[in-house]
Design a protein around this motif. Structure first.
Motif, short mmCIF file in Angstrom:
data_model
loop_
_atom_site.label_atom_id
_atom_site.label_comp_id
_atom_site.label_asym_id
_atom_site.label_seq_id
_atom_site.Cartn_x
_atom_site.Cartn_y
_atom_site.Cartn_z
N UNK A 172 48.94 30.97 47.68
CA UNK A 172 47.64 31.63 47.49
C UNK A 172 47.50 32.71 48.55
N UNK A 173 47.71 33.94 48.15
CA UNK A 173 47.64 35.09 49.05
C UNK A 173 46.44 35.95 48.65
N UNK A 174 45.34 35.90 49.41
CA UNK A 174 44.15 36.68 49.04
C UNK A 174 44.41 38.17 48.89
N UNK A 175 45.46 38.69 49.54
CA UNK A 175 45.75 40.12 49.41
C UNK A 175 46.01 40.52 47.96
N UNK A 176 46.52 39.58 47.17
CA UNK A 176 46.81 39.87 45.77
C UNK A 176 45.54 40.12 44.96
N UNK A 177 44.39 39.73 45.50
CA UNK A 177 43.12 39.95 44.79
C UNK A 177 42.45 41.25 45.21
N UNK A 178 42.95 41.91 46.26
CA UNK A 178 42.34 43.16 46.71
C UNK A 178 42.37 44.19 45.58
N UNK A 179 41.29 44.92 45.45
CA UNK A 179 41.25 46.00 44.47
C UNK A 179 41.01 45.54 43.04
N UNK A 180 40.82 44.26 42.82
CA UNK A 180 40.53 43.77 41.47
C UNK A 180 39.20 44.37 41.01
N UNK A 181 39.13 44.81 39.76
CA UNK A 181 37.91 45.44 39.27
C UNK A 181 36.73 44.45 39.32
N UNK A 182 35.54 45.00 39.35
CA UNK A 182 34.35 44.17 39.60
C UNK A 182 34.11 43.15 38.50
N UNK A 183 34.37 43.50 37.24
CA UNK A 183 34.11 42.54 36.18
C UNK A 183 35.08 41.36 36.24
N UNK A 184 36.36 41.64 36.45
CA UNK A 184 37.34 40.56 36.59
C UNK A 184 37.01 39.69 37.80
N UNK A 185 36.62 40.33 38.89
CA UNK A 185 36.24 39.59 40.10
C UNK A 185 35.04 38.70 39.83
N UNK A 220 31.76 30.27 48.63
CA UNK A 220 31.54 31.13 47.48
C UNK A 220 30.18 31.81 47.54
N UNK A 221 29.13 31.07 47.84
CA UNK A 221 27.79 31.66 47.83
C UNK A 221 27.64 32.75 48.89
N UNK A 222 28.36 32.62 50.00
CA UNK A 222 28.28 33.63 51.04
C UNK A 222 29.15 34.84 50.79
N UNK A 223 30.11 34.71 49.86
CA UNK A 223 31.10 35.78 49.68
C UNK A 223 31.03 36.47 48.33
N UNK A 224 30.31 35.92 47.38
CA UNK A 224 30.42 36.37 46.00
C UNK A 224 30.03 37.84 45.81
N UNK A 237 39.05 36.63 50.74
CA UNK A 237 39.75 35.44 51.22
C UNK A 237 38.91 34.19 50.98
N UNK A 238 37.62 34.28 51.25
CA UNK A 238 36.73 33.13 51.04
C UNK A 238 36.65 32.77 49.56
N UNK A 239 36.64 33.77 48.69
CA UNK A 239 36.61 33.49 47.26
C UNK A 239 37.90 32.84 46.78
N UNK A 240 39.04 33.28 47.32
CA UNK A 240 40.31 32.65 46.97
C UNK A 240 40.33 31.18 47.41
N UNK A 241 39.81 30.94 48.60
CA UNK A 241 39.74 29.57 49.10
C UNK A 241 38.80 28.72 48.25
N UNK A 242 37.64 29.27 47.90
CA UNK A 242 36.68 28.54 47.08
C UNK A 242 37.25 28.23 45.70
N UNK A 243 37.96 29.19 45.11
CA UNK A 243 38.56 28.96 43.80
C UNK A 243 39.59 27.85 43.85
#
Length: 417
Positions: A172-185, A220-224, A237-243
């Protein structure tokens, strides 16, 4: 008494993928690589396989996996005889990879092994080693023991499930989620929320999943908002951890009516599972609170009150404040309403009947009748006569064998694209 299971090994952190690819070597030499349509996400893995002169076959999928797709790719996979399956992508990609790892070494068709519409026979052979690499913070599939598949002939989503299907390695590398479009996020974050929320209030929680859910909900609530709308690295990173925690929680506790209804609706609408569960969540919460109040179930009501306190960060929050928080997130995040997918043209009675057959709904904190499930769907619909017949966010489900890599005894194989 309770038990807890998760992936054998979890590697989490910024840059984890680049630093951890050497773990592939311990599982063999040939790789069935599963990715999404964005091939850039898998470039680092492909470069590593080429550098190591490993034999590989690359499958790219579009949309959510269905049973037919799994069967077709499994036939190719059996001829290729991989030592491992590596899946890098969103939840659908991970589910596809997980299903292939399970099905390839087992005889028969997929319907022999899936729940609800199939025979639900236990896997006879141990799955191929499976390495999961999520590129979205969403389903937590990297640490779950099931793969969600669409059954086209039954128009429902079902699970292929076994404790043997847990990933051997989750990177689980949070860097892979960087730049994800807002709807997918946003879809991913709300998917993680419904996993954590339903596992927390379910009818069979345990002390360990309670701890996991509470921490996941706090993160999640603090990072969403900062993660989805501002692409903030720490929030990502917090969202990746929460997921990931959401995946652990639902594997070891239960879910509820939001997922039960979503499994029934998912086969009838061209709507992503995450959007369905997110839009159902506040109405299911409201109905569960109503039913628990009528039944005098203070234990359930206390759970919803604690949930509200975690989400809002206020010690005096009322249980209904949790519903307000969810509705506020749905307003702030760019998620479409279900009536844009034609939900109002479906038969709510049929959906409710299918939902009652699902595994997920058996975890609901309090039993809901078919009439109450239909009432939830009616509340979600709010049809004003302008419902469309289905806005398809994703392309139709499809898998392409796009490339076969280096094979030591035959040299470079030709692309079959």
């Amino acid at each position: 008494m309770f038990q807890f299971m998760t992936s054998t090994r979890i590697i989490f952190g910024e840059g984890a993928l680049e630093r951890s690819l050497s773990v592939l070597n311990q599982f063999g030499y040939s790789v069935l690589l599963v990715s999404g349509k964005n091939l850039q996400r898998s470039a680092l893995v492909i470069d590593y396989l080429n550098h190591q002169n490993m034999r590989y076959q690359h499958v790219a999928i579009r949309g959510e996996p269905n049973i037919t797709m799994v069967e077709e790719v499994a036939l190719v996979g059996r001829k290729f005889k991989p030592d491992m399956v590596v899946a890098i992508g969103g939840g659908s990609v991970l589910d596809m990879g997980k299903a292939l790892a399970a099905v390839i070494p087992n005889q028969g068709d997929v319907y022999d092994y899936v729940e609800v519409v199939g025979r639900n026979v236990p896997l006879k052979a141990k799955p191929i080693p499976f390495i999961a690499i999520p590129t979205t913070a969403s389903t937590g599939s990297e640490v779950t023991r099931n793969a969600v598949l669409r059954s086209g002939q039954d128009r429902v989503k079902v699970s292929l499930r076994s404790p043997e299907m847990l990933a051997d390695v989750a990177i689980v590398d949070p860097r892979l989620t960087y730049g994800t479009d807002t709807q997918t996020s946003a879809r991913g974050a709300m998917d993680a929320f419904t996993h954590l929320m339903e596992a927390y209030v379910c009818g069979e929680p345990n002390p360990l999943t309670d701890m996991i859910c509470e921490e996941g909900l706090r993160k999640l609530s603090g990072a969403i908002i900062k993660g989805c709308l501002e692409d903030d690295p720490q929030a990502r990173s917090d969202l990746s951890f929460a997921a990931m925690l959401g995946g652990m929680a639902m594997t070891n506790a239960k879910l509820g009516a939001a997922h039960g209804l979503a499994s029934a609706l998912g086969g009838k609408l061209h709507a992503p599972h995450s959007i369905i569960t997110a839009q159902l969540a506040p109405y299911v919460m409201q109905e569960n609170i109503r039913a628990a109040t009528l039944a005098g179930r203070d234990d359930i009501l206390n759970r919803y009150e604690k949930l509200a306190q975690i989400l809002t960060g206020r010690v005096n929050a009322h249980r209904d404040d949790g519903i307000l928080w969810v509705n506020m997130m749905l307003d702030k995040l760019p998620l479409p309403k279900l009536n844009s997918f034609g939900v109002c043209s479906t038969s709510f009675e049929s959906v409710a009947q299918d939902a009652l057959k699902s595994v997920a709904i058996k975890g609901n904190p309090i039993p809901l009748t078919i009439q109450r499930l239909m009432y939830i769907l009616d509340q979600v619909c709010q049809c004003d006569g302008e419902c469309q017949q289905g806005e398809q966010l994703e392309s139709s489900s499809k898998a392409d064998i796009i490339h076969q890599g280096y094979r030591q005894d035959e040299g470079r194989l030709q692309s079959s694209e």
